[in-house]
Write a protein that holds these residues in place. Structure first.
Motif, short mmCIF file in Angstrom:
data_model
loop_
_atom_site.label_atom_id
_atom_site.label_comp_id
_atom_site.label_asym_id
_atom_site.label_seq_id
_atom_site.Cartn_x
_atom_site.Cartn_y
_atom_site.Cartn_z
N ALA A 28 0.85 -1.18 0.00
CA ALA A 28 0.00 0.00 0.00
C ALA A 28 0.89 1.23 0.00
O ALA A 28 1.90 1.28 0.70
CB ALA A 28 -0.91 0.01 1.22
N LEU A 29 0.52 2.23 -0.79
CA LEU A 29 1.29 3.47 -0.82
C LEU A 29 0.78 4.42 0.25
O LEU A 29 -0.42 4.47 0.53
CB LEU A 29 1.16 4.11 -2.20
N ALA A 30 1.68 5.17 0.83
CA ALA A 30 1.30 6.11 1.89
C ALA A 30 0.70 7.36 1.26
O ALA A 30 1.36 8.09 0.54
CB ALA A 30 2.53 6.47 2.71
N LEU A 31 -0.57 7.58 1.50
CA LEU A 31 -1.27 8.76 0.99
C LEU A 31 -1.91 9.49 2.15
O LEU A 31 -2.26 8.88 3.15
CB LEU A 31 -2.40 8.34 0.03
N ASP A 32 -2.07 10.80 1.97
CA ASP A 32 -2.87 11.54 2.94
C ASP A 32 -4.31 11.13 2.73
O ASP A 32 -4.86 11.29 1.63
CB ASP A 32 -2.73 13.05 2.72
N LYS A 33 -4.94 10.57 3.74
CA LYS A 33 -6.32 10.10 3.62
C LYS A 33 -7.25 11.30 3.52
O LYS A 33 -7.13 12.26 4.27
CB LYS A 33 -6.72 9.24 4.81
N PRO A 34 -8.19 11.28 2.57
CA PRO A 34 -9.16 12.37 2.46
C PRO A 34 -9.99 12.48 3.73
O PRO A 34 -10.30 11.49 4.38
CB PRO A 34 -10.03 11.95 1.27
N ALA A 35 -10.35 13.71 4.06
CA ALA A 35 -11.13 13.96 5.28
C ALA A 35 -12.59 13.58 5.12
O ALA A 35 -13.30 13.42 6.10
CB ALA A 35 -11.03 15.43 5.66
N SER A 36 -13.06 13.44 3.88
CA SER A 36 -14.46 13.08 3.65
C SER A 36 -14.54 12.00 2.58
O SER A 36 -13.53 11.60 2.01
CB SER A 36 -15.27 14.31 3.26
N GLU A 37 -15.75 11.58 2.30
CA GLU A 37 -16.02 10.52 1.33
C GLU A 37 -15.42 10.85 -0.04
O GLU A 37 -15.54 11.97 -0.52
CB GLU A 37 -17.53 10.35 1.21
N VAL A 38 -14.81 9.86 -0.66
CA VAL A 38 -14.30 10.02 -2.02
C VAL A 38 -15.43 9.67 -2.97
O VAL A 38 -15.91 8.54 -2.99
CB VAL A 38 -13.06 9.12 -2.26
N ARG A 39 -15.85 10.64 -3.75
CA ARG A 39 -17.01 10.46 -4.65
C ARG A 39 -16.62 9.91 -6.01
O ARG A 39 -17.44 9.30 -6.68
CB ARG A 39 -17.72 11.80 -4.83
N ALA A 40 -15.40 10.18 -6.45
CA ALA A 40 -14.94 9.71 -7.76
C ALA A 40 -13.44 9.50 -7.70
O ALA A 40 -12.74 10.20 -6.97
CB ALA A 40 -15.30 10.73 -8.83
N LEU A 41 -12.96 8.54 -8.48
CA LEU A 41 -11.54 8.18 -8.49
C LEU A 41 -11.23 7.69 -9.89
O LEU A 41 -11.90 6.77 -10.39
CB LEU A 41 -11.30 7.09 -7.45
N LYS A 42 -10.22 8.28 -10.56
CA LYS A 42 -9.95 7.91 -11.94
C LYS A 42 -8.49 8.14 -12.29
O LYS A 42 -7.92 9.17 -11.95
CB LYS A 42 -10.84 8.74 -12.85
N TYR A 43 -7.88 7.16 -12.99
CA TYR A 43 -6.56 7.33 -13.57
C TYR A 43 -6.68 7.99 -14.93
O TYR A 43 -7.67 7.80 -15.64
CB TYR A 43 -5.88 5.97 -13.78
N SER A 44 -5.64 8.74 -15.31
CA SER A 44 -5.58 9.27 -16.67
C SER A 44 -5.34 8.10 -17.62
O SER A 44 -4.80 7.06 -17.20
CB SER A 44 -4.48 10.32 -16.80
#
Length: 149
Positions: A28-44
């Protein structure tokens, strides 16, 4: 001998998101976790960027370095897409028209590297065909009431 292509995948769950490197590392990569729900997620399409939308903002991350390259302060974004080469991020918010006036633009095109707004339009629904691009990204167009703009 060519270098092995770097592979990773991202997931979005109800209250979290994550990015993993694929085998052979499988970490797993270390990311800053979003403070709220993630509504959309997309790679270019070229895999260079990963964008996600929360209730308050859209972030664009360099997928290789995990550095956030752009933060777009735009509340209410429900979907994100990229142009064919990943140069632009397209965001869409729910269409609404106030009883006393014109509808506000809810389909926006942003520079993926800087987060600068490049254009905004009113668009009632969002799908794969909301904005059509030429492969070289020289032109984009959308269909409005039977005419191409």
């Amino acid at each position: 001998m060519a270098a092995r292509q770097h592979t990773q995948f991202a997931y979005r769950a109800q209250k979290e998101m994550g990015v993993w490197d694929a085998p052979p590392t499988s970490a797993a990569l270390a990311l800053d976790k979003p403070a709220s729900e993630v509504r959309a997620l997309k790679y270019s399409p070229n895999g260079k960027y990963l964008a996600w939308a929360t209730a308050a903002e859209v972030r664009v991350m360099d997928a290789q370095t995990q550095a956030v390259v752009a933060t777009i302060a735009r509340a209410g974004v429900l979907d994100v897409r990229f142009s064919p080469k990943g140069t632009y991020v397209v965001t869409w918010e729910r269409f609404s028209k106030p009883a006393d006036g014109e509808a506000s633009p809810n389909l926006s095109i942003w520079d993926a590297k800087t987060g600068a707004l490049c254009g905004a339009f009113v668009h009632k629904s969002f799908g794969e065909d909301a904005i059509q691009w030429t492969d070289d990204e020289k032109y984009c167009a959308k269909l409005v009431a039977g005419e191409v703009r």
